[in-house]
Design a protein around this motif. Structure first.
Motif, mmCIF file in Angstrom:
data_model
loop_
_atom_site.group_PDB
_atom_site.id
_atom_site.type_symbol
_atom_site.label_atom_id
_atom_site.label_comp_id
_atom_site.label_asym_id
_atom_site.label_seq_id
_atom_site.Cartn_x
_atom_site.Cartn_y
_atom_site.Cartn_z
ATOM 1 N N PRO A 119 33.086 55.715 65.649
ATOM 2 C CA PRO A 119 34.337 56.364 66.044
ATOM 3 C C PRO A 119 34.163 57.069 67.388
ATOM 4 O O PRO A 119 33.143 57.719 67.630
ATOM 5 N N VAL A 120 35.157 56.921 68.251
ATOM 6 C CA VAL A 120 35.136 57.525 69.584
ATOM 7 C C VAL A 120 36.431 58.316 69.755
ATOM 8 O O VAL A 120 37.511 57.865 69.358
ATOM 9 N N SER A 121 36.321 59.476 70.371
ATOM 10 C CA SER A 121 37.480 60.354 70.517
ATOM 11 C C SER A 121 38.508 59.802 71.497
ATOM 12 O O SER A 121 38.174 59.405 72.617
ATOM 13 N N LYS A 122 39.789 59.802 71.081
ATOM 14 C CA LYS A 122 40.890 59.491 71.992
ATOM 15 C C LYS A 122 41.265 60.715 72.829
ATOM 16 O O LYS A 122 41.931 60.571 73.855
ATOM 17 N N PRO A 155 38.003 63.383 77.432
ATOM 18 C CA PRO A 155 38.337 62.747 78.718
ATOM 19 C C PRO A 155 37.565 61.466 79.008
ATOM 20 O O PRO A 155 38.041 60.618 79.763
ATOM 21 N N LYS A 156 36.391 61.310 78.424
ATOM 22 C CA LYS A 156 35.608 60.082 78.650
ATOM 23 C C LYS A 156 35.742 59.095 77.482
ATOM 24 O O LYS A 156 35.092 58.053 77.476
ATOM 25 N N GLY A 157 36.576 59.454 76.503
ATOM 26 C CA GLY A 157 36.646 58.649 75.284
ATOM 27 C C GLY A 157 37.031 57.203 75.522
ATOM 28 O O GLY A 157 36.387 56.280 75.002
ATOM 29 N N LYS A 158 38.067 56.965 76.306
ATOM 30 C CA LYS A 158 38.521 55.581 76.538
ATOM 31 C C LYS A 158 37.470 54.770 77.273
ATOM 32 O O LYS A 158 37.223 53.598 76.934
ATOM 33 N N ALA A 159 36.813 55.382 78.260
ATOM 34 C CA ALA A 159 35.767 54.670 79.000
ATOM 35 C C ALA A 159 34.596 54.333 78.084
ATOM 36 O O ALA A 159 34.018 53.240 78.160
ATOM 37 N N ILE A 160 34.227 55.269 77.200
ATOM 38 C CA ILE A 160 33.137 55.025 76.251
ATOM 39 C C ILE A 160 33.511 53.897 75.294
ATOM 40 O O ILE A 160 32.722 52.972 75.046
#
Length: 299
Positions: free
Chosen positions: A247-250, A253-258
């Motif tokens: 799971p990656v945070s939406k 600020p870097k979530g989408k890139a990750i």
């Protein structure tokens, strides 16, 4: 807290517990601003450092050896997937002791991602706040053993569903897949604890007969935690339902890139069959149990 060897701090500053703790107490420092934090259970970090040693995680291509276990290898695969996907920033591991707390921290954007995979069903309630990567462990691939004390003869001889149903178990009530599986095996008495080491201690102390755990790569497939040992009931294995994802945070600020980097990197790892090989070499996909009886085959 025991001080890390200076060599580890020199070669792996983004992974050291010292830096993790600095981030925890100085959340607005320049270090915190530069770090991409991944949360993992605290007990994983020591084995991770034992496994990695002085090596660069991105250069590791054999996934067995001291410290190797599923959770540890998944942190290596995470970093390799990010690098393959074009994400160049370093990842700092932050120790957390609660499965659900990690999910909430990521969903709230307090940290960027979980270093450990989570079950699809556990990510689903946070869908508006979390990205979910492609499955790393696919449906039906999570096979575990029922682990007990080496001298618990009643448990060691429980090689049928009926015999298993008369045992007691230890687990974490946040581990929905585990609890559901134990219940469907007919086990009525389940003792709960938040921490893995305490779950192992309950079995060692005979407060519970068994717990679910992935098979280990050492010769006897022993689970070894904090000087304690458990062995699998021979001849049987258990399937846990569901798939597992990062799971990656939406919100972060870097979530989408990750997330985008992970999706690209996972695809590359799959093309090279690295995920399959890594799980085989660390013992999660264990050749020794290939012919063991699956007690709960898919209906």
């Amino acid at each position: 807290m025991k001080q890390l060897p200076s060599s580890i701090l020199t070669h792996h500053p983004w992974l050291s517990v010292a830096i993790v703790m600095l981030i925890a107490v100085m959340p607005h420092s320049s270090i915190a601003e530069q770090a991409i934090v991944a949360a993992v259970d605290e007990d994983i970090i020591a084995d991770y450092q034992l496994f990695v040693g002085e090596r660069d995680p991105l250069q590791i291509n054999y996934y067995g050896g001291p410290g190797a276990r599923r959770d540890v290898i998944e942190i290596i695969l995470l970093q390799q997937a990010l690098a393959l996907g074009g994400f160049k920033e370093k990842i700092t591991l932050r120790p957390e002791n609660s499965y659900l707390r990690i999910l909430k921290l990521v969903a709230d954007g307090d940290i960027a991602l979980s270093g450990a995979l989570k079950w699809r069903e556990d990510i689903k309630p946070y869908a508006s706040h979390l990205f979910k990567t492609k499955a790393i462990v696919k449906e039906g691939d999570f096979i575990a053993g029922l682990y007990t004390r080496a001298d618990n003869q009643r448990a060691l001889q429980a090689n049928t569903l009926d015999k298993v149903s008369h045992l007691s178990a230890a687990s974490n009530n946040h581990w929905n897949a585990d609890v559901k599986t134990l219940t469907e095996l007919g086990i009525r008495k389940i003792h709960f604890s938040t921490y893995w080491v305490q779950i192992v201690r309950m079995v060692v102390a005979n407060r519970a007969d068994v717990t679910l755990a992935p098979f280990q790569i050492n010769p006897d497939m022993k689970v070894m935690v904090d000087g304690l040992e458990l062995v699998p009931i021979p001849g049987i294995k258990i399937a846990l339902p569901g798939s597992r994802h990062w799971p990656v945070s939406k919100i972060h600020p870097k979530g989408k890139a990750i997330f985008d980097a992970l999706e690209r990197g996972i695809e590359e790892l799959e093309k090279k069959k690295i995920i399959q090989r890594a799980y085989e070499e660390c013992g999660f996909f264990h050749p020794q149990v290939k012919d063991w009886k699956l007690l709960n085959p898919p209906r």
